[in-house]
Design a protein around this motif. Structure first.
Motif, PDB file in Angstrom:
ATOM      1  N   LEU A 187      -7.932  -1.250   2.337  1.00  0.00           N
ATOM      2  CA  LEU A 187      -8.456  -2.212   3.298  1.00  0.00           C
ATOM      3  C   LEU A 187      -7.292  -2.868   4.025  1.00  0.00           C
ATOM      4  O   LEU A 187      -6.250  -3.164   3.413  1.00  0.00           O
ATOM      5  N   ALA A 188      -7.455  -3.091   5.315  1.00  0.00           N
ATOM      6  CA  ALA A 188      -6.419  -3.751   6.113  1.00  0.00           C
ATOM      7  C   ALA A 188      -7.026  -4.912   6.867  1.00  0.00           C
ATOM      8  O   ALA A 188      -8.246  -5.029   6.989  1.00  0.00           O
ATOM      9  N   ASP A 198      -6.130  -5.356  -1.344  1.00  0.00           N
ATOM     10  CA  ASP A 198      -5.610  -4.220  -0.584  1.00  0.00           C
ATOM     11  C   ASP A 198      -6.538  -3.014  -0.640  1.00  0.00           C
ATOM     12  O   ASP A 198      -6.395  -2.079   0.157  1.00  0.00           O
ATOM     13  N   ALA A 199      -7.450  -3.011  -1.589  1.00  0.00           N
ATOM     14  CA  ALA A 199      -8.423  -1.925  -1.711  1.00  0.00           C
ATOM     15  C   ALA A 199      -9.714  -2.505  -2.254  1.00  0.00           C
ATOM     16  O   ALA A 199      -9.688  -3.427  -3.076  1.00  0.00           O
ATOM     17  N   VAL A 200     -10.840  -1.989  -1.784  1.00  0.00           N
ATOM     18  CA  VAL A 200     -12.133  -2.525  -2.188  1.00  0.00           C
ATOM     19  C   VAL A 200     -12.957  -1.428  -2.849  1.00  0.00           C
ATOM     20  O   VAL A 200     -12.734  -0.235  -2.648  1.00  0.00           O
ATOM     21  N   MET A 254       2.242  -3.203  10.253  1.00  0.00           N
ATOM     22  CA  MET A 254       1.205  -2.746   9.333  1.00  0.00           C
ATOM     23  C   MET A 254       1.306  -3.519   8.020  1.00  0.00           C
ATOM     24  O   MET A 254       2.402  -3.698   7.474  1.00  0.00           O
ATOM     25  N   ALA A 255       0.166  -3.992   7.519  1.00  0.00           N
ATOM     26  CA  ALA A 255       0.148  -4.707   6.258  1.00  0.00           C
ATOM     27  C   ALA A 255       0.544  -3.773   5.116  1.00  0.00           C
ATOM     28  O   ALA A 255       0.192  -2.593   5.111  1.00  0.00           O
ATOM     29  N   ARG A 256       1.277  -4.294   4.174  1.00  0.00           N
ATOM     30  CA  ARG A 256       1.732  -3.480   3.055  1.00  0.00           C
ATOM     31  C   ARG A 256       0.670  -3.423   1.961  1.00  0.00           C
ATOM     32  O   ARG A 256      -0.114  -4.352   1.790  1.00  0.00           O
ATOM     33  N   PHE A 257       0.683  -2.329   1.237  1.00  0.00           N
ATOM     34  CA  PHE A 257      -0.216  -2.108   0.111  1.00  0.00           C
ATOM     35  C   PHE A 257       0.493  -2.617  -1.136  1.00  0.00           C
ATOM     36  O   PHE A 257       1.609  -2.195  -1.448  1.00  0.00           O
ATOM     37  N   HIS A 258      -0.128  -3.530  -1.862  1.00  0.00           N
ATOM     38  CA  HIS A 258       0.528  -4.191  -2.987  1.00  0.00           C
ATOM     39  C   HIS A 258       0.180  -3.498  -4.303  1.00  0.00           C
ATOM     40  O   HIS A 258      -0.997  -3.383  -4.676  1.00  0.00           O
ATOM     41  N   GLU A 289       4.472  -2.637  -0.968  1.00  0.00           N
ATOM     42  CA  GLU A 289       5.272  -3.682  -1.612  1.00  0.00           C
ATOM     43  C   GLU A 289       4.880  -3.718  -3.088  1.00  0.00           C
ATOM     44  O   GLU A 289       3.703  -3.845  -3.418  1.00  0.00           O
ATOM     45  N   PHE A 290       5.864  -3.561  -3.947  1.00  0.00           N
ATOM     46  CA  PHE A 290       5.624  -3.653  -5.383  1.00  0.00           C
ATOM     47  C   PHE A 290       5.748  -5.101  -5.843  1.00  0.00           C
ATOM     48  O   PHE A 290       6.516  -5.894  -5.282  1.00  0.00           O
TER      49      PHE A 290
END
Length: 371
Positions: A369-370, A353-355, A1-5, A60-61
């Protein structure tokens, strides 16, 4: 799963002036430390981040070294990467501003910053108007409307975003009191600008009581908003689907249900265009790209709208992409993210990561968003 930055900036000097009765910390940090005041900004940030521990594998920070974020993230076991360098002395306002620039260049979906009104001023001075930010209250003066009501609330709101909850975007004012005047018992506040701030979105109370959002009314509201915001000479691509077709009908425009159409100055200038025609229309011309999500599935690019090709997306610019979807449609995703599948992995990876989602009259949501 892609990480949210997520970007993180801590002003380690924030709040030091309060216990010392300095009415603020601007220029007074050294004196406060000399009096034995302990810095609290990191602890307040820890309280916020504790709300994200259960989502640690999904985040991920991106942060700055040492006391500006890296030290705390390492202690808490969060995946993170660090940008920039810090000098040997105390952190400065310029460190905060530099960090903001680099974090938004890194494409983070949200910048969390811990501080007070002085920190908010530093963020406001350099951040892009479209970059979502959220303050973790850690300063003496918290007059600005860009902070969560508590550190825990900041973490809970961020968790809601990561989990796919509906989070509305709004403008928050940045205000600061003149500390020198305050120390002379004169209260003088000044407006410094506005920041794009996520707020609790989701369902209104009537929906929880069994009411249903009216798709027709929402589209009428969206049409009224768009009509009031048309930019002269700017082109608007309307992608396929009943949502955008209904939006166009409310604007009195004849578009195609399953095709891609072009609007300029409130008029349809091209209908049902193919990829080559679309590229010719957007190349070198200011354009907004309006797409919708496939209900229950979530794709916004790559399913039924292949006319919107990678070169079209690059010509328009990902920052000018807008998703049009009612909250009712987003609810069919049950918290799953929106999806893109442009056909080019490198381009998909460039999406944020978000739209932004237009969901009602002057109502924008921030939705994950992924790829």
């Amino acid at each position: 799963m892609a990480r949210f930055h997520i970007g993180l900036i801590i002003n380690p000097l924030a709040g030091l002036g309060g216990p010392a009765a300095f009415k603020g910390s601007d220029g007074m940090a050294e004196q406060a430390l000399a009096l034995g005041v302990e810095a609290k900004a990191a602890q307040r940030t820890r309280t916020a981040l504790e709300q994200l521990l259960a989502l640690r594998e999904r985040i991920e920070f991106v942060s700055y070294p040492g006391a500006m974020g890296g030290e705390l993230l390492a202690q808490m076991g969060f995946e993170h990467r660090l940008l920039g360098e810090l000098g040997d002395g105390a952190t400065t306002a310029e460190d905060t501003r530099r960090a903001v620039r680099q974090l938004q260049d890194a494409g983070v979906a949200l910048i969390l910053f811990a501080g007070g009104d002085g920190t908010a001023r530093d963020v406001c001075a350099v951040v892009n108007a479209s970059q979502p930010v959220l303050g973790i209250p850690a300063g003496v003066k918290i007059q600005s409307g860009v902070y969560a009501i508590s550190p825990r609330a900041a973490g809970e709101l961020t968790a809601r975003l990561v989990e796919g909850g509906l989070v509305r975007l709004a403008s928050g004012e940045v205000r600061d009191i003149d500390e020198a005047a305050l120390r002379e018992d004169r209260v003088t506040a000044r407006w410094y600008g506005e920041l794009c701030v996520p707020q609790e979105g989701g369902y209104v109370q009537a929906v929880k009581q069994g009411g249903m959002e009216s798709e027709e009314l929402v589209l009428a509201d969206l049409a009224a908003w768009l009509e009031s915001e048309w930019e002269p000479g700017v082109r608007y691509v309307f992608g396929p689907g009943s949502t955008l077709h209904g939006l166009a009908q409310n604007l009195g425009l004849e578009t195609t249900l399953l095709g891609v159409d072009m609007i300029e100055d409130g008029q349809v200038i091209a209908r049902d265009v193919n990829e080559a025609e679309l590229f010719a229309l957007v190349d070198g011309h200011p354009t907004y790209l309006l797409v919708t999500a496939i209900g229950g599935q979530g794709h916004i690019i790559g399913r039924g709208n292949q006319q919107i090709s990678p070169r079209v997306l690059r010509a328009v610019g990902l920052e000018r992409l807008r998703v049009v979807a009612t909250k009712r449609k987003l609810a069919t995703l049950e918290g799953r993210p929106l999806l893109v599948d442009s056909g080019e992995v490198t381009l998909d990876d460039a999406f944020p990561d978000a739209v932004r989602v237009w969901a009602g009259y002057k109502e924008e949501l921030l939705y994950p968003l992924a790829r």
